[in-house]
Design an enzyme around this catalytic site. Sequence first.
Site, PDB file in Angstrom:
ATOM      1  N   CYS A  77      45.402  42.482  55.573  1.00  0.00           N
ATOM      2  CA  CYS A  77      46.532  43.418  55.502  1.00  0.00           C
ATOM      3  C   CYS A  77      47.865  42.840  55.963  1.00  0.00           C
ATOM      4  O   CYS A  77      48.813  42.779  55.183  1.00  0.00           O
ATOM      5  CB  CYS A  77      46.229  44.667  56.316  1.00  0.00           C
ATOM      6  N   LYS A  95      27.656  44.656  42.087  1.00  0.00           N
ATOM      7  CA  LYS A  95      27.985  45.326  43.349  1.00  0.00           C
ATOM      8  C   LYS A  95      27.374  46.731  43.380  1.00  0.00           C
ATOM      9  O   LYS A  95      26.801  47.157  44.384  1.00  0.00           O
ATOM     10  CB  LYS A  95      29.510  45.432  43.433  1.00  0.00           C
TER      11      LYS A  95
HETATM   12  C1  UDX Z   1      45.207  46.137  60.266  1.00  0.00           C
HETATM   13  C2  UDX Z   1      45.789  47.450  60.827  1.00  0.00           C
HETATM   14  O1  UDX Z   1      45.473  47.558  62.217  1.00  0.00           O
HETATM   15  C3  UDX Z   1      45.251  48.620  60.046  1.00  0.00           C
HETATM   16  O2  UDX Z   1      45.859  49.809  60.514  1.00  0.00           O
HETATM   17  C4  UDX Z   1      45.577  48.424  58.574  1.00  0.00           C
HETATM   18  O3  UDX Z   1      45.079  49.465  57.801  1.00  0.00           O
HETATM   19  C5  UDX Z   1      45.008  47.107  58.086  1.00  0.00           C
HETATM   20  O4  UDX Z   1      45.502  46.043  58.891  1.00  0.00           O
HETATM   21  P1  UDX Z   1      42.949  44.761  60.487  1.00  0.00           P
HETATM   22  O5  UDX Z   1      43.600  43.763  59.584  1.00  0.00           O
HETATM   23  O6  UDX Z   1      41.538  45.153  60.239  1.00  0.00           O
HETATM   24  O7  UDX Z   1      43.799  46.124  60.506  1.00  0.00           O
HETATM   25  O8  UDX Z   1      42.957  44.163  61.959  1.00  0.00           O
HETATM   26  P2  UDX Z   1      43.732  44.351  63.327  1.00  0.00           P
HETATM   27  O9  UDX Z   1      42.747  44.740  64.365  1.00  0.00           O
HETATM   28  O10 UDX Z   1      44.924  45.179  63.201  1.00  0.00           O
HETATM   29  O11 UDX Z   1      44.141  42.840  63.634  1.00  0.00           O
HETATM   30  C6  UDX Z   1      44.956  42.096  62.748  1.00  0.00           C
HETATM   31  C7  UDX Z   1      45.200  40.712  63.277  1.00  0.00           C
HETATM   32  O12 UDX Z   1      46.035  40.757  64.422  1.00  0.00           O
HETATM   33  C8  UDX Z   1      43.956  39.951  63.712  1.00  0.00           C
HETATM   34  O13 UDX Z   1      44.074  38.606  63.291  1.00  0.00           O
HETATM   35  C9  UDX Z   1      43.965  40.062  65.212  1.00  0.00           C
HETATM   36  O14 UDX Z   1      43.296  39.008  65.861  1.00  0.00           O
HETATM   37  C10 UDX Z   1      45.453  40.043  65.489  1.00  0.00           C
HETATM   38  N1  UDX Z   1      45.828  40.684  66.762  1.00  0.00           N
HETATM   39  C11 UDX Z   1      45.687  42.029  66.899  1.00  0.00           C
HETATM   40  C12 UDX Z   1      46.334  39.924  67.792  1.00  0.00           C
HETATM   41  O15 UDX Z   1      46.474  38.693  67.675  1.00  0.00           O
HETATM   42  N2  UDX Z   1      46.715  40.554  68.944  1.00  0.00           N
HETATM   43  C13 UDX Z   1      46.604  41.891  69.117  1.00  0.00           C
HETATM   44  O16 UDX Z   1      46.984  42.385  70.188  1.00  0.00           O
HETATM   45  C14 UDX Z   1      46.059  42.663  68.066  1.00  0.00           C
END
Ligand code: UDX
Length: 438
Positions: free
Chosen positions: A263, A35
């Site tokens: 997450c 990496k």
């Molecule tokens: C998330 C948090 O937003 C971030 O603050 C943290 O540090 C890590 O986890 P991430 O996992 O990158 O970030 O994605 P995010 O955009 O939050 O979406 C997470 C999931 O929720 C996705 O599967 C997304 O499709 C879903 N989602 C999100 C929905 O289904 N509806 C929404 O309105 C928002």
Amino acid sequence: MRIAMIGTGYVGLVSGACFSDFGHQVVCVDKDADKIAALRDGVMPIYEPGLEGLVEHNVGGGRLSFTTDLAEAVDGVDAVFIAVGTPSRRGDGHADLSYVYAAAREIATALTGPAVVVTKSTVPVGTGDEVERLIRETAPDAEVSVASNPEFLREGAAIADFKHPDRIVVGVEDDHARDVLEAIYRPLNLNKAPLLFTTRRTAEVIKYAANAFLATKITFINEMADLCEEVGADVQSVSRGIGLDNRIGPKFLHAGPGYGGSCFPKDTLALLKTAEDAQVPLRIVESVVKVNDARKRAMGRKVVKAMNGDVRGKTVALLGLTFKPNTDDMRDSPAISIVQALQDEGAKIRAYDPEGTEQAKLVLENVDFCDDPYTAADGADALVIVTEWDQFRALDLKRVTDILNQPVLVDLRNIYSADEANQAGLRYTGIGQPKKAV
Ligand code: UDX
């Protein structure tokens, strides 16, 4: 400031690159020699918009470098960030802290002067105390402060999130740590990013509480979507109708196939374990986890229903496999459960994802991967939008109708309206839409 970043995963690499872009001197460390070699050649281990350019720019400017040698990296630094993985521990859902603790011990052995050790990895409450204990045990004379600085980056928007955060949370137990972290984040003063200082334990709880709340918000609207389908209401209007209330807010109210990613699934489970150990049941979060798990598989049944209840021998084309757009991350993606549920019913699966195919191949079996949306749709008995990549938002729906074997469109992200799909000759199923519109 001179900074060492331990771990060049998603969080470490983005944070390290952004800190160097602020003008700090950053060395990123990873045990994975391949990496590090790739990063030195400018090859990113993950897909994240803008990251490659940012790394190239700062390596070129002499502010960012990569090494496998932790001792060399921490020599003379002001702060060492621990940004190694904290995956779910096999079997019980606790966060696996072995990488964090190993890093803490190594840092303790290598430190040459006073430094602040900052945990950026997502870690259960109390981990900072244990990191401090380990460091003092390994190097009783080391002048260290241990702080917590959780990250809130969204994949696909991580650089913008880092540079324009809603807030920065810093948990400290002494003034030196506070001063160093204040200096590190000073460049963000210009953007008026609130810097919230609190205790280490509180900072650790904030991270889990934020993710659990967001997961709850999504799950809430997903259940409302199910209700809307049964009672003839439209969930998108419900989201707007409640989201315009300032107390609720419009974000994270987009109904879909269930949350996934690196997450929310992992952190909600870890939070439940912490709660169990503290003998404080978190019943809302427990329900969220159960409802979301069940939902992902239910999406497979939704597709079967849209295909009149029988998919044996039929071909289903999926558009989008990653858990959300602008990432190649397949971790806990709803696509995995959907593919499994459809294959269990005897369907053949074809799929197209703009960036996730390589990762998807590692977790999905017997899937025919295609090079573009139309090749995937050609001759299929249904087209299913699983992830809302931008390039799926303006498909030529008439062409889709012509090439599909059956004109069935299942839109798990509501990026089309029933009307426009119907006009193009497609039978449309969305999320949380009144049945008459299908
Ligand atoms: C998330 C948090 O937003 C971030 O603050 C943290 O540090 C890590 O986890 P991430 O996992 O990158 O970030 O994605 P995010 O955009 O939050 O979406 C997470 C999931 O929720 C996705 O599967 C997304 O499709 C879903 N989602 C999100 C929905 O289904 N509806 C929404 O309105 C928002």
